[in-house]
Design a protein around this motif. Structure first.
Motif, short mmCIF file in Angstrom:
data_model
loop_
_atom_site.label_atom_id
_atom_site.label_comp_id
_atom_site.label_asym_id
_atom_site.label_seq_id
_atom_site.Cartn_x
_atom_site.Cartn_y
_atom_site.Cartn_z
N ILE A 121 0.84 -1.21 0.00
CA ILE A 121 0.00 0.00 0.00
C ILE A 121 0.87 1.25 0.00
O ILE A 121 0.59 2.22 -0.72
CB ILE A 121 -0.97 -0.02 1.20
CG1 ILE A 121 -2.01 -1.12 0.99
CG2 ILE A 121 -1.64 1.34 1.39
CD1 ILE A 121 -2.88 -1.39 2.18
N VAL A 122 1.95 1.25 0.80
CA VAL A 122 2.87 2.39 0.83
C VAL A 122 3.48 2.59 -0.57
O VAL A 122 3.57 3.71 -1.05
CB VAL A 122 3.97 2.19 1.91
CG1 VAL A 122 5.09 3.20 1.74
CG2 VAL A 122 3.36 2.29 3.29
N ASN A 123 3.87 1.49 -1.21
CA ASN A 123 4.42 1.59 -2.57
C ASN A 123 3.40 2.16 -3.55
O ASN A 123 3.74 2.94 -4.43
CB ASN A 123 4.89 0.23 -3.08
CG ASN A 123 6.21 -0.19 -2.51
OD1 ASN A 123 6.95 0.63 -1.99
ND2 ASN A 123 6.51 -1.46 -2.60
N ASP A 124 2.13 1.76 -3.41
CA ASP A 124 1.09 2.20 -4.34
C ASP A 124 0.69 3.66 -4.16
O ASP A 124 0.36 4.33 -5.13
CB ASP A 124 -0.16 1.32 -4.20
CG ASP A 124 0.03 -0.07 -4.76
OD1 ASP A 124 1.02 -0.31 -5.48
OD2 ASP A 124 -0.83 -0.94 -4.47
N TYR A 125 0.71 4.15 -2.92
CA TYR A 125 0.15 5.47 -2.66
C TYR A 125 1.17 6.55 -2.33
O TYR A 125 0.80 7.68 -2.02
CB TYR A 125 -0.90 5.39 -1.54
CG TYR A 125 -2.16 4.71 -2.02
CD1 TYR A 125 -3.10 5.41 -2.75
CD2 TYR A 125 -2.38 3.36 -1.78
CE1 TYR A 125 -4.24 4.79 -3.21
CE2 TYR A 125 -3.52 2.72 -2.24
CZ TYR A 125 -4.45 3.45 -2.95
OH TYR A 125 -5.57 2.83 -3.41
N THR A 126 2.44 6.22 -2.36
CA THR A 126 3.46 7.25 -2.18
C THR A 126 4.46 7.14 -3.33
O THR A 126 4.65 6.08 -3.91
CB THR A 126 4.23 7.08 -0.85
OG1 THR A 126 4.90 5.83 -0.84
CG2 THR A 126 3.32 7.19 0.34
N SER A 127 5.06 8.25 -3.65
CA SER A 127 6.08 8.21 -4.70
C SER A 127 7.44 7.97 -4.04
O SER A 127 7.65 8.33 -2.88
CB SER A 127 6.08 9.51 -5.49
OG SER A 127 6.07 10.61 -4.63
N PRO A 128 8.34 7.32 -4.78
CA PRO A 128 9.66 7.04 -4.20
C PRO A 128 10.32 8.32 -3.70
O PRO A 128 10.27 9.36 -4.34
CB PRO A 128 10.45 6.45 -5.37
CG PRO A 128 9.41 5.91 -6.29
CD PRO A 128 8.22 6.82 -6.15
N GLY A 129 10.87 8.22 -2.51
CA GLY A 129 11.52 9.39 -1.92
C GLY A 129 11.56 9.26 -0.41
O GLY A 129 11.44 8.17 0.16
N GLY A 130 11.69 10.40 0.24
CA GLY A 130 11.86 10.44 1.68
C GLY A 130 10.68 9.91 2.46
O GLY A 130 10.85 9.14 3.42
N LEU A 131 9.47 10.31 2.08
CA LEU A 131 8.28 9.87 2.81
C LEU A 131 8.13 8.35 2.73
O LEU A 131 7.84 7.68 3.73
CB LEU A 131 7.02 10.54 2.27
CG LEU A 131 5.70 10.09 2.90
CD1 LEU A 131 5.69 10.43 4.39
CD2 LEU A 131 4.52 10.72 2.19
N LYS A 145 8.26 3.08 5.31
CA LYS A 145 8.75 1.69 5.28
C LYS A 145 9.66 1.41 6.47
O LYS A 145 9.63 0.32 7.04
CB LYS A 145 9.49 1.40 3.97
CG LYS A 145 8.56 1.25 2.79
CD LYS A 145 9.40 0.92 1.56
CE LYS A 145 8.57 0.76 0.32
NZ LYS A 145 9.41 0.48 -0.85
N GLY A 146 10.46 2.38 6.87
CA GLY A 146 11.32 2.22 8.05
C GLY A 146 10.50 2.05 9.31
O GLY A 146 10.79 1.19 10.15
N ALA A 147 9.46 2.89 9.46
CA ALA A 147 8.59 2.78 10.64
C ALA A 147 7.87 1.43 10.64
O ALA A 147 7.71 0.79 11.70
CB ALA A 147 7.57 3.92 10.64
N LEU A 148 7.46 0.97 9.48
CA LEU A 148 6.80 -0.33 9.36
C LEU A 148 7.76 -1.45 9.75
O LEU A 148 7.39 -2.37 10.50
CB LEU A 148 6.29 -0.53 7.94
CG LEU A 148 5.59 -1.84 7.63
CD1 LEU A 148 4.34 -2.00 8.48
CD2 LEU A 148 5.24 -1.91 6.15
N LEU A 149 8.98 -1.38 9.29
CA LEU A 149 9.98 -2.40 9.60
C LEU A 149 10.28 -2.43 11.11
O LEU A 149 10.29 -3.50 11.73
CB LEU A 149 11.26 -2.16 8.81
CG LEU A 149 12.40 -3.14 9.06
CD1 LEU A 149 12.01 -4.53 8.58
CD2 LEU A 149 13.67 -2.67 8.37
N VAL A 150 10.49 -1.26 11.70
CA VAL A 150 10.81 -1.18 13.13
C VAL A 150 9.64 -1.71 13.97
O VAL A 150 9.84 -2.50 14.91
CB VAL A 150 11.17 0.26 13.53
CG1 VAL A 150 11.21 0.44 15.03
CG2 VAL A 150 12.50 0.65 12.91
#
Length: 148
Positions: free
Chosen positions: A93-103, A108-113
């Motif tokens: 969902i993050v990949n689909d609704y955000t463009s590659p970059g800082g956000l 993804k980092g918050a999801l991993l942690v």
């Protein structure tokens, strides 16, 4: 006579050879989904249908169930498969609704942690759970503990 024009050059580069993580993520979602259905229905059947049903589920029931390594591993398997399955879905969902970059990297980092933290804490709870800890006051222990 109809003339078909040459296709345009693709805007994306051709996929690299090697490990395709998206493909393996897709395969994991299907395999874990099937396994989770079996594990969860088994979990529900044992907890709700066998014995006295839902009214029997209490601290003692969980303590007795987790005294058996089979049920510890059953519940750990549910925990790990469900958390990783859900995290992979949120990553998509993050990949689909955000463009590659800082956000996208922050999300993804918050999801991993958070996924790693929940996996570690859940695993510790299941494997270190002791309903009758040594040295506890007798009035705080459940009735099934030998010191109570």
């Amino acid at each position: 006579m109809t003339v078909i024009e040459s296709p345009r050059t693709p805007t994306r580069p051709a996929p690299k050879r090697g490990l395709n993580l998206e493909k393996w993520g897709w395969i994991y979602m299907r395999a874990s989904g099937v396994l989770l259905v079996v594990l969860i229905f088994g979990h529900l059947f044992v907890n709700l249908m066998v014995g006295e049903g839902v009214k029997a589920i209490d601290f003692g029931f969980v303590g007795g169930k987790w005294a058996d390594p089979f049920w510890q591993w059953w519940d750990i398997l549910i925990l790990w498969l469900a958390l990783i399955h859900g995290a992979n879905g949120i990553r998509t969902i993050v990949n689909d609704y955000t463009s590659p970059g800082g956000l996208q990297r922050v999300l993804k980092g918050a999801l991993l942690v958070s996924t790693i933290a929940l996996l570690v804490l859940g695993t510790l709870v299941v494997f270190t759970f002791d309903p009758c800890p040594a040295g506890s006051p007798a009035d705080l222990l459940p009735s099934f503990c030998p010191a109570a």
